[in-house]
Design a protein around this motif. Sequence first.
Motif, short mmCIF file in Angstrom:
data_model
loop_
_atom_site.label_atom_id
_atom_site.label_comp_id
_atom_site.label_asym_id
_atom_site.label_seq_id
_atom_site.Cartn_x
_atom_site.Cartn_y
_atom_site.Cartn_z
N ILE A 432 1.09 -1.09 0.33
CA ILE A 432 0.19 0.15 -0.01
C ILE A 432 0.59 1.51 -0.27
O ILE A 432 1.64 1.38 0.57
CB ILE A 432 -1.21 -0.64 1.22
N LEU A 433 0.24 2.26 -1.12
CA LEU A 433 1.30 3.57 -1.10
C LEU A 433 0.34 4.59 -0.39
O LEU A 433 -0.22 5.01 -1.59
CB LEU A 433 2.33 3.48 -2.84
N PRO A 434 1.09 5.33 -0.23
CA PRO A 434 0.73 6.49 0.66
C PRO A 434 0.32 7.74 -0.02
O PRO A 434 -0.83 8.20 -0.28
CB PRO A 434 2.22 7.66 1.79
N GLN A 435 1.02 7.72 -1.06
CA GLN A 435 0.55 8.58 -2.25
C GLN A 435 -0.19 8.04 -4.26
O GLN A 435 -0.40 8.99 -4.20
CB GLN A 435 2.03 9.57 -3.41
N ARG A 436 -0.56 6.81 -3.38
CA ARG A 436 -1.51 6.86 -4.62
C ARG A 436 -2.73 5.87 -3.37
O ARG A 436 -3.34 6.30 -4.51
CB ARG A 436 -0.94 5.03 -4.74
N HIS A 437 -2.49 5.19 -2.42
CA HIS A 437 -4.41 4.65 -1.82
C HIS A 437 -4.47 5.86 -0.60
O HIS A 437 -5.58 5.41 0.54
CB HIS A 437 -4.01 3.83 -1.11
N ASN A 438 -3.74 6.73 -0.04
CA ASN A 438 -4.54 7.39 0.42
C ASN A 438 -4.41 7.65 2.20
O ASN A 438 -5.03 7.47 2.70
CB ASN A 438 -5.71 8.62 0.06
N MET A 439 -3.58 6.54 2.06
CA MET A 439 -3.33 5.80 3.92
C MET A 439 -1.94 5.86 4.06
O MET A 439 -0.93 6.03 3.34
CB MET A 439 -4.16 3.99 3.53
N ASP A 440 -1.39 4.92 5.28
CA ASP A 440 0.07 4.64 5.79
C ASP A 440 0.04 3.57 4.88
O ASP A 440 -0.77 3.10 4.48
CB ASP A 440 -0.38 3.79 6.83
N GLY A 441 1.84 3.73 3.95
CA GLY A 441 2.41 2.44 3.43
C GLY A 441 1.91 1.29 4.14
O GLY A 441 3.19 1.42 4.90
N PHE A 442 1.76 0.31 4.24
CA PHE A 442 1.91 -1.14 4.55
C PHE A 442 2.52 -2.21 3.44
O PHE A 442 1.83 -2.05 2.65
CB PHE A 442 0.72 -0.90 5.14
N PHE A 443 2.58 -2.78 3.82
CA PHE A 443 2.76 -3.92 3.31
C PHE A 443 2.23 -5.16 3.56
O PHE A 443 3.05 -5.15 5.21
CB PHE A 443 4.47 -4.10 3.11
N ILE A 444 2.01 -6.55 2.99
CA ILE A 444 0.62 -6.80 3.65
C ILE A 444 0.97 -8.57 3.21
O ILE A 444 1.25 -7.98 1.55
CB ILE A 444 -0.73 -6.81 4.04
N SER A 445 2.02 -9.22 3.37
CA SER A 445 1.77 -10.56 2.84
C SER A 445 1.30 -11.51 4.20
O SER A 445 0.98 -11.89 4.25
CB SER A 445 2.66 -11.09 2.43
N ARG A 446 0.28 -12.97 3.08
CA ARG A 446 0.05 -14.01 3.09
C ARG A 446 0.84 -14.99 3.40
O ARG A 446 0.74 -15.84 1.58
CB ARG A 446 -1.29 -13.93 3.07
#
Length: 451
Positions: A432-446
Amino acid sequence: MDRVRDSALKAVYEVLEKGAFTNIAVNNLLKEANFSPLERRFITEIVYGTVKNKNSIEWIMKIFVSKKKIDPWINYILLTGIYQLIYLDKVPVSAACNESVNLAKKYGNPGSVKFVNGVLRNIARNQDEISFPDINEDPVMHISVVYSHPQWLVRRWVEEYGVKDTITLCKHNNSKSPNTIRVNTLKVDIEDLKENLLNKDISVKKTLYAPEGLEIEKFEQIDKIESFIQGLFIMQDEASMLVARCLSPAVGSTVVDACAAPGSKTTHLAQLTEDKSNILAFDIHSHKLKLIEQNARRLGVMSIQVQKQEAQRLGDLYERQIDYLLLDVPCSGLGVLRRRADLRWKKNQQQIKELAKLQSEIIEGASRCLKLGGTLVYSTCTMAHEENHDVVNMFLKKNKNYRFDSLLPYIPTRLALDPDLSYTAEKGFMQILPQRHNMDGFFISRIIRES
């Protein structure tokens, strides 16, 4: 002397001189004195604005100040004064200058009083003459100065995202972070809480992605809101709310949150399992375990047990006993710079390398606690590939009995509309990229343990 500006100055001093966290410095300050709502907002604006825009302000100061050694208190008086002159249109020039001079009288000597007065009035008269590095000649220096981020970080982002996207990211980090809350659906329906807050004249709207999320405005102190005291919600960024959903534990399962403090994701896991699972929450700091307990108690969560333990040891202690494992590991935090004003000035490239080593140790050590068929979610609040893709890819390369599992069934449909994110989410990870999704920048893997 203006006690509001004096208080803001003290907080800036604590952050930039002593290394305090901005939010803690401001919160401690606001608890100590009886400020009006307007005064509280002004203090917060000066402190966060000065800290975030430090690079830009110091560049301007160097144009007008030839003196190389400045007393720390006088330096921060100038920084806060320049911030008001350049960034706060509603503050009269006379107020910014005169009140800074009054602060210099308290913290300096007659010479420093004249110095502060001369510098600020010179800047006020000559704002049109302020120039910044040319973007075509040196884009990294330009972005670093104009948008106030350290050069090493700007250089890194320019290489990864390009100049345009880096500017957008820096602008995002300099903007005001929203007040997002996660509704505690164990106690209240989302619409009922929304109506409750609206009746208290608090502005409310639903978050774009997280189904339990609301964004609230027009309130003074979060811990004074009645529904907060009642445990009807918890403060949590929207991207952070997606982590527990990506793990999606089953009711009645055994769940481990290996790096759990302060407990926002831990309590979310309890919420998703209707508070009917066995959730073990670990951290290495006793005072942070108390935060988990406090949040669980306020939210009315009963299924969490807290223990002091290193995440790396969990594989030895609980080998093949756990159904679901959340590894929200310590990280550089480069995805939360909008929320953490001071963080950009405290990180460096070497720390990223050291953190990546720790993160690899955690996933290697903790993953063995999973049962066969068990699920692991690895997450960070950073965009540094060394801490994200590199860690999980190295882990999977060394451990052939683990594999990625698609995130698409667990992420909001609206987020999956991003083709780049959707492509990797199907493989089992997303950034998740702040500049693209307007949220905190998170990496998530499952990840699934197969054998």
